[in-house]
Design a protein around this motif. Structure first.
Motif, PDB file in Angstrom:
ATOM      1  N   ARG A   1      -7.501   0.500  -6.271  1.00  0.00           N
ATOM      2  CA  ARG A   1      -8.234   1.137  -5.162  1.00  0.00           C
ATOM      3  C   ARG A   1      -8.326   0.235  -3.936  1.00  0.00           C
ATOM      4  N   THR A   2      -8.465  -1.079  -4.156  1.00  0.00           N
ATOM      5  CA  THR A   2      -8.645  -1.998  -3.028  1.00  0.00           C
ATOM      6  C   THR A   2      -7.652  -3.162  -3.108  1.00  0.00           C
TER       7      THR A   2
ATOM      8  N   TYR B   1       0.859  -1.181   0.000  1.00  0.00           N
ATOM      9  CA  TYR B   1       0.000   0.000   0.000  1.00  0.00           C
ATOM     10  C   TYR B   1       0.893   1.227   0.000  1.00  0.00           C
TER      11      TYR B   1
END
Length: 85
Positions: free
Chosen positions: A67-68, A31
């Protein structure tokens, strides 16, 4: 058995990293954000892959950052499918 991502435990508490391997390939998802703790870059989940038994650099999975985490995992699974055809 399907590729299963596991969060990597590391001494740097704010870094979010997951890894999985299957069929001779290693995948990593991290991330990133523009500011704050952890990796810096465009905000989202960045996926990459490399052959396990070759000393080569990792290659970013197209579409990163996602995004995820789920989107990043699905992209890795699609890349594995492409690599093993």
């Amino acid at each position: 058995m399907a590729m299963q991502f596991t969060r990597v435990v590391n001494p740097v508490e704010d870094m979010e990293i997951w890894n999985a391997s299957d069929d001779g390939f290693s995948f990593v998802i991290s991330y990133e954000s523009r500011s704050g703790p952890g990796f810096h870059g465009r905000t989202g989940f960045v996926a990459s892959w490399r052959p396990i038994h070759q000393n080569k650099c990792a290659i970013r999975v197209g579409g990163s950052p996602f995004r995820t985490l789920t989107e990043a995992e699905e992209a890795c699974k699609a890349m594995l499918d492409h690599l093993t055809r």
